[in-house]
Design a protein around this motif. Structure first.
Motif, mmCIF file in Angstrom:
data_model
loop_
_atom_site.group_PDB
_atom_site.id
_atom_site.type_symbol
_atom_site.label_atom_id
_atom_site.label_comp_id
_atom_site.label_asym_id
_atom_site.label_seq_id
_atom_site.Cartn_x
_atom_site.Cartn_y
_atom_site.Cartn_z
ATOM 1 N N MET A 1 0.878 -1.076 -0.068
ATOM 2 C CA MET A 1 -0.070 0.223 -0.234
ATOM 3 C C MET A 1 0.715 1.069 0.017
ATOM 4 S SD MET A 1 -3.027 1.275 2.529
ATOM 5 C CE MET A 1 -3.936 0.579 1.380
ATOM 6 N N LEU A 2 0.350 2.286 -0.474
ATOM 7 C CA LEU A 2 1.071 3.755 -0.669
ATOM 8 C C LEU A 2 0.986 4.854 0.756
ATOM 9 C CD1 LEU A 2 3.533 4.327 -2.311
ATOM 10 C CD2 LEU A 2 1.438 6.232 -4.508
ATOM 11 N N THR A 3 1.437 5.386 1.161
ATOM 12 C CA THR A 3 0.898 5.724 2.227
ATOM 13 C C THR A 3 1.198 7.267 2.311
ATOM 14 O OG1 THR A 3 2.626 5.189 3.224
ATOM 15 C CG2 THR A 3 1.040 3.795 4.417
ATOM 16 N N VAL A 4 0.681 8.269 2.012
ATOM 17 C CA VAL A 4 -0.077 9.432 1.439
ATOM 18 C C VAL A 4 -0.522 10.254 2.612
ATOM 19 C CG1 VAL A 4 -0.135 10.950 -0.466
ATOM 20 C CG2 VAL A 4 -0.609 8.740 -1.011
ATOM 21 N N GLY A 5 0.922 11.451 2.877
ATOM 22 C CA GLY A 5 0.279 12.494 3.955
ATOM 23 C C GLY A 5 -0.766 13.514 3.148
ATOM 24 N N LEU A 6 -2.175 14.350 3.471
ATOM 25 C CA LEU A 6 -1.995 15.112 3.028
ATOM 26 C C LEU A 6 -1.924 16.154 3.188
ATOM 27 C CD1 LEU A 6 -4.486 15.544 -0.017
ATOM 28 C CD2 LEU A 6 -4.991 17.549 2.050
ATOM 29 N N THR A 7 -1.312 17.532 3.103
ATOM 30 C CA THR A 7 -1.564 18.948 4.103
ATOM 31 C C THR A 7 -1.443 20.150 3.048
ATOM 32 O OG1 THR A 7 -0.064 19.578 5.660
ATOM 33 C CG2 THR A 7 0.885 18.998 4.649
ATOM 34 N N GLY A 8 -1.586 21.270 4.203
ATOM 35 C CA GLY A 8 -1.340 22.968 3.416
ATOM 36 C C GLY A 8 -2.385 22.898 5.244
ATOM 37 N N SER A 9 -2.178 24.695 4.587
ATOM 38 C CA SER A 9 -2.337 26.144 5.449
ATOM 39 C C SER A 9 -4.068 25.724 5.780
ATOM 40 C CB SER A 9 -1.648 26.860 4.998
ATOM 41 O OG SER A 9 0.086 26.893 5.492
ATOM 42 N N ILE A 10 -4.368 26.612 6.431
ATOM 43 C CA ILE A 10 -5.876 26.928 6.576
ATOM 44 C C ILE A 10 -6.480 27.363 5.735
ATOM 45 C CG2 ILE A 10 -5.406 29.383 7.101
ATOM 46 C CD1 ILE A 10 -7.514 28.766 9.378
ATOM 47 N N ALA A 11 -7.838 27.231 4.834
ATOM 48 C CA ALA A 11 -8.281 27.911 3.625
ATOM 49 C C ALA A 11 -8.380 27.621 2.141
ATOM 50 C CB ALA A 11 -8.666 29.468 4.309
ATOM 51 N N ARG A 100 -3.086 0.343 9.349
ATOM 52 C CA ARG A 100 -2.564 -1.221 9.202
ATOM 53 C C ARG A 100 -3.597 -1.725 8.279
ATOM 54 N NH1 ARG A 100 0.362 -0.217 14.449
ATOM 55 N NH2 ARG A 100 -1.574 -0.574 15.411
ATOM 56 N N GLU A 101 -5.483 -1.318 9.029
ATOM 57 C CA GLU A 101 -6.727 -1.572 8.773
ATOM 58 C C GLU A 101 -6.620 -1.119 6.967
ATOM 59 O OE1 GLU A 101 -9.895 0.051 10.622
ATOM 60 O OE2 GLU A 101 -8.413 -1.088 12.848
ATOM 61 N N ALA A 102 -6.322 -0.253 6.538
ATOM 62 C CA ALA A 102 -6.454 -0.153 5.325
ATOM 63 C C ALA A 102 -5.688 -0.627 4.136
ATOM 64 C CB ALA A 102 -6.256 1.512 4.814
ATOM 65 N N ALA A 103 -4.496 -0.808 4.589
ATOM 66 C CA ALA A 103 -3.239 -2.203 3.825
ATOM 67 C C ALA A 103 -3.790 -3.037 4.521
ATOM 68 C CB ALA A 103 -1.963 -1.904 4.750
ATOM 69 N N ALA A 104 -4.434 -3.906 4.913
ATOM 70 C CA ALA A 104 -4.778 -5.380 5.094
ATOM 71 C C ALA A 104 -5.662 -5.726 4.378
ATOM 72 C CB ALA A 104 -5.590 -5.790 5.958
ATOM 73 N N ALA A 105 -6.837 -4.482 3.948
ATOM 74 C CA ALA A 105 -8.154 -4.732 3.085
ATOM 75 C C ALA A 105 -7.103 -4.665 2.162
ATOM 76 C CB ALA A 105 -9.207 -3.513 3.521
ATOM 77 N N ASP A 106 -6.647 -3.210 0.946
ATOM 78 C CA ASP A 106 -6.175 -3.413 -0.301
ATOM 79 C C ASP A 106 -4.633 -2.813 0.162
ATOM 80 O OD1 ASP A 106 -6.384 -2.366 -2.574
ATOM 81 O OD2 ASP A 106 -7.193 -0.252 -2.469
ATOM 82 N N ASP A 108 -3.020 -3.189 -2.369
ATOM 83 C CA ASP A 108 -1.916 -2.390 -3.739
ATOM 84 C C ASP A 108 -2.808 -1.035 -3.747
ATOM 85 O OD1 ASP A 108 -1.245 -4.699 -4.318
ATOM 86 O OD2 ASP A 108 -2.497 -5.987 -5.678
ATOM 87 N N GLY A 109 -3.451 -0.588 -2.847
ATOM 88 C CA GLY A 109 -4.574 0.732 -2.567
ATOM 89 C C GLY A 109 -3.608 1.897 -1.998
ATOM 90 N N ILE A 110 -4.139 2.933 -2.209
ATOM 91 C CA ILE A 110 -3.520 3.790 -1.617
ATOM 92 C C ILE A 110 -3.788 4.629 -0.544
ATOM 93 C CG2 ILE A 110 -2.764 6.718 -1.914
ATOM 94 C CD1 ILE A 110 -3.976 5.928 -4.822
ATOM 95 N N ALA A 111 -4.075 4.916 0.947
ATOM 96 C CA ALA A 111 -4.046 5.393 1.896
ATOM 97 C C ALA A 111 -3.611 6.895 2.230
ATOM 98 C CB ALA A 111 -3.659 4.318 3.115
ATOM 99 N N VAL A 112 -4.837 8.168 2.146
ATOM 100 C CA VAL A 112 -4.615 9.374 2.247
ATOM 101 C C VAL A 112 -4.901 9.719 4.134
ATOM 102 C CG1 VAL A 112 -4.575 11.805 2.260
ATOM 103 C CG2 VAL A 112 -3.880 9.855 0.036
ATOM 104 N N ILE A 113 -4.067 10.171 4.523
ATOM 105 C CA ILE A 113 -4.166 11.075 6.007
ATOM 106 C C ILE A 113 -4.022 12.431 5.852
ATOM 107 C CG2 ILE A 113 -3.383 11.331 7.800
ATOM 108 C CD1 ILE A 113 -3.060 8.508 8.418
ATOM 109 N N ASP A 114 -5.100 12.864 6.358
ATOM 110 C CA ASP A 114 -5.343 14.695 6.280
ATOM 111 C C ASP A 114 -4.630 15.311 7.008
ATOM 112 O OD1 ASP A 114 -5.944 17.275 5.018
ATOM 113 O OD2 ASP A 114 -8.267 17.125 5.448
ATOM 114 N N ALA A 115 -4.221 15.751 7.624
ATOM 115 C CA ALA A 115 -3.197 17.166 8.546
ATOM 116 C C ALA A 115 -2.548 18.633 8.544
ATOM 117 C CB ALA A 115 -1.732 15.851 9.344
#
Length: 206
Positions: A1-11, A100-106, A108-115
């Motif tokens: 699984m490809l783990t991706v962090g997504l971020t950016g400033s306010i608004a 870990r749950e996302a990787a087990a379910a898929d 070959d997929g992509i999991a993105v965390i937005d912070a």
């Protein structure tokens, strides 16, 4: 699984980018939701926050009073850093369990965390790729004033309290510029999804 962090400033349009990612079938976790969950009523996280900041940050029914806590930490850098030192490890733990749950379910997929504070907290180091969402500063200011009903000076203060956009962009593997509206942002996001899907498959094959 490809783990991706997504971020950016306010608004800058992170929420819209995340909505497009979800429409495209990408798993996305909002760190703000996780941050609320780890200090929900009855959790060890909330007890830890109360230990440092006192009962005055609780509502009458024992929930976290976010306004009261915000009033304490917004103007006090030392207390804000203390709060982050309590919250961030709990959020990381919850995020890692979700990954870990996302990787087990898929696998070959992509999991993105937005912070929003991914770079400031050092959390970005845990991901394969980092996406930074940004827009032109004048547009960011206008969006924030409109969205939150703020005066120009109040909006400028909120923006100034964050890491500058140009600094965040230095950490990015991929950039999404939302300056030109929804349609252009959607196009960039969907193109990036296709690219990341190829990356996920290739990394799984190697």
């Amino acid at each position: 699984m490809l783990t991706v962090g997504l971020t950016g400033s306010i608004a800058v349009g992170k929420s819209f980018v995340c909505s497009v990612l979800r429409e495209a079938g990408v798993r996305v976790l909002d760190a703000d939701v996780t941050a609320r969950d780890v200090v929900a009523k009855g959790t060890d996280g909330l007890a830890e926050v109360v230990k440092h900041f006192g009962d005055e940050i609780l509502t009458a029914d024992g929930e976290l009073d976010r306004k009261a806590l915000g009033a304490i930490v917004f103007s006090n850098e030392k207390k804000r850093l203390l709060l982050n030192s309590v919250i961030h490890p709990l959020v990381f733990e919850a995020q890692d369990a979700w990954l870990r749950e996302a990787a087990a379910a898929d696998p070959d997929g992509i999991a993105v965390i937005d912070a929003a504070l991914m770079i400031e907290s050092g959390g970005y180091k845990r991901f394969n790729k980092i996406i930074v969402v940004w827009c032109e500063p004048v547009i960011q200011l206008e969006r924030l004033m409109l969205r939150d009903g703020l005066s120009r000076s109040d909006a400028e203060k909120r923006i100034a309290a964050q890491m500058p956009q140009d600094e965040k962009k230095r950490f990015a593997d991929h950039l999404i510029d939302t300056s030109h509206g929804f349609d252009d942002t959607r196009r960039q996001t969907l193109e990036l999804v296709e690219y990341l899907r190829r990356q996920a498959t290739e990394s799984d094959d190697s």
